[in-house]
Design a protein around this motif. Structure first.
Motif, PDB file in Angstrom:
ATOM      1  N   ARG A   4     -23.039  72.783  22.578  1.00 28.58           N
ATOM      2  CA  ARG A   4     -22.203  73.860  23.114  1.00 28.58           C
ATOM      3  C   ARG A   4     -23.060  75.060  23.488  1.00 28.58           C
ATOM      4  O   ARG A   4     -23.933  75.468  22.726  1.00 28.58           O
ATOM      5  CB  ARG A   4     -21.138  74.278  22.091  1.00 28.58           C
ATOM      6  N   GLU A  57     -27.067  70.847  17.733  1.00 28.06           N
ATOM      7  CA  GLU A  57     -26.320  69.713  17.176  1.00 28.06           C
ATOM      8  C   GLU A  57     -25.150  69.288  18.061  1.00 28.06           C
ATOM      9  O   GLU A  57     -24.879  68.101  18.211  1.00 28.06           O
ATOM     10  CB  GLU A  57     -25.802  70.051  15.765  1.00 28.06           C
ATOM     11  N   THR A  58     -24.440  70.259  18.646  1.00 29.32           N
ATOM     12  CA  THR A  58     -23.233  69.928  19.425  1.00 29.32           C
ATOM     13  C   THR A  58     -23.437  70.065  20.926  1.00 29.32           C
ATOM     14  O   THR A  58     -22.635  69.545  21.698  1.00 29.32           O
ATOM     15  CB  THR A  58     -22.059  70.835  19.014  1.00 29.32           C
ATOM     16  N   TRP A  85     -14.803  62.879  13.225  1.00 27.95           N
ATOM     17  CA  TRP A  85     -16.277  62.941  13.318  1.00 27.95           C
ATOM     18  C   TRP A  85     -16.966  61.963  12.365  1.00 27.95           C
ATOM     19  O   TRP A  85     -18.192  61.829  12.397  1.00 27.95           O
ATOM     20  CB  TRP A  85     -16.760  64.359  12.988  1.00 27.95           C
ATOM     21  N   HIS A 137     -18.050  70.452  11.626  1.00 30.93           N
ATOM     22  CA  HIS A 137     -18.673  69.303  12.292  1.00 30.93           C
ATOM     23  C   HIS A 137     -20.169  69.236  11.964  1.00 30.93           C
ATOM     24  O   HIS A 137     -20.682  68.201  11.517  1.00 30.93           O
ATOM     25  CB  HIS A 137     -18.453  69.440  13.796  1.00 30.93           C
ATOM     26  N   ILE A 138     -20.854  70.349  12.156  1.00 24.52           N
ATOM     27  CA  ILE A 138     -22.304  70.367  11.925  1.00 24.52           C
ATOM     28  C   ILE A 138     -22.606  70.214  10.434  1.00 24.52           C
ATOM     29  O   ILE A 138     -23.548  69.512  10.045  1.00 24.52           O
ATOM     30  CB  ILE A 138     -22.915  71.670  12.474  1.00 24.52           C
ATOM     31  N   GLU A 163     -16.538  73.985  14.430  1.00 19.18           N
ATOM     32  CA  GLU A 163     -17.905  73.599  14.770  1.00 19.18           C
ATOM     33  C   GLU A 163     -18.773  73.568  13.514  1.00 19.18           C
ATOM     34  O   GLU A 163     -19.602  72.662  13.333  1.00 19.18           O
ATOM     35  CB  GLU A 163     -18.493  74.563  15.797  1.00 19.18           C
TER      36      GLU A 163
END
Length: 285
Positions: free
Chosen positions: A42, A39-40, A266, A213-214, A210
């Motif tokens: 990272r 998703e990110t 976001w 965010h997700i 994180e």
């Protein structure tokens, strides 16, 4: 005749154990498995594979169910609500997931305002969080965040980093072996505090952000209005009240205000997911 005093080192440090520890850490960093968050984007290093991680999660989940057996709610509106939200979020998470999970949820009768998701997708929800969630979207905020910890393999990443920290601290402890015990204890305490406040807690807050965010993306993709996430954290902030939580630098979670600020940053991304969901699920689509 003047007496010649032998000067003692203030810090009798043996470098060999420290160098060995640092060498081991570099080796582990070089050889560790890398995973890219779907998703990110990272990239993270993990110390165990998904099968080991899921096995640990299953063991912990079985222990929780044994410990809370008398309080597990088997049926009723709360169970139906939690399962309905979980199923929608699970479908949203599966769209980009690199590891598929057999999601399972238990609802526990308790005033505790909490929920958590163990590695491998085993979820525990305490009924005390449901009134604060207020509605399905509020609960999706909570569960999306917790499920994001699992899909991001945060547990395996924390385990890897914890092992590195212990190795480095162990190397310093060996390097200070010749020192006076009280002085050694003081220095190790300072090093431990430095590792905690300078590395461990900031990293934990990074993982929490994180997951926020997700989780926001998951709830929007599942058809829940992402703006409800901000409303949920505002309610949580009211519950805690001023002075009810430690300063952010001393906590493993971001402050509520920090979380709300990040969620608002976001929000445009989440609203695109939300709009896409509605378009995809519109009649005739």
């Amino acid at each position: 005749m003047p007496v010649k005093l032998e000067r003692k080192h203030a810090l009798p440090l043996t470098l060999a154990p420290i160098m060995i520890a640092l060498g081991f850490v570099l080796f582990k960093l070089y050889t560790a498995s890398k995973v890219t968050n779907p998703e990110t984007g990272r990239v993270a290093r993990v110390g165990i594979d998904p099968e080991q991680e899921q096995r640990l999660g299953l063991e912990a989940y079985a222990q929780v169910k044994r410990d809370e057996a008398a309080k597990i709610v088997q049926s009723g509106p709360d169970v139906e609500l939690v399962k309905r939200v979980t199923n929608r979020l699970a479908r949203a998470a599966a769209e980009k997931a690199t590891v598929q999970y057999n999601w399972e949820v238990s609802v526990i009768q308790s005033n505790e305002k909490n929920a958590f998701c163990l590695p491998g997708g085993k979820i525990v929800v305490y009924t005390g969080i449901i009134p604060i969630a207020k509605n399905e979207a509020g609960l999706a905020t909570v569960l999306g965040h917790e499920m994001a910890h699992a899909t991001s393999r945060h547990g395996a990443e924390r385990l890897f980093r914890s092992e590195l920290t212990k190795t480095i601290l162990g190397g310093f402890q060996g390097g200070l072996a010749q020192m006076d015990p009280a002085q050694r204890q003081t220095i190790m305490g300072a090093l431990g505090a430095g590792a905690k406040y300078g590395a461990t807690l900031p990293f934990s807050r990074t993982q929490e952000s994180e997951a926020d965010h997700i989780g926001l993306i998951y709830m929007a993709r599942a058809g829940y209005d992402p703006k409800e996430a901000v409303a949920f954290w505002q309610r949580m902030d009211e519950q805690v009240g001023k002075g009810g939580s430690p300063p952010q630098f001393m906590s493993d979670h971001p402050s509520h205000n920090t979380r709300i600020g990040h969620l608002q940053t976001w929000m445009p991304e989440a609203e695109k997911e939300f709009a896409s969901h509605h378009q995809h699920n519109a009649p005739g689509a």
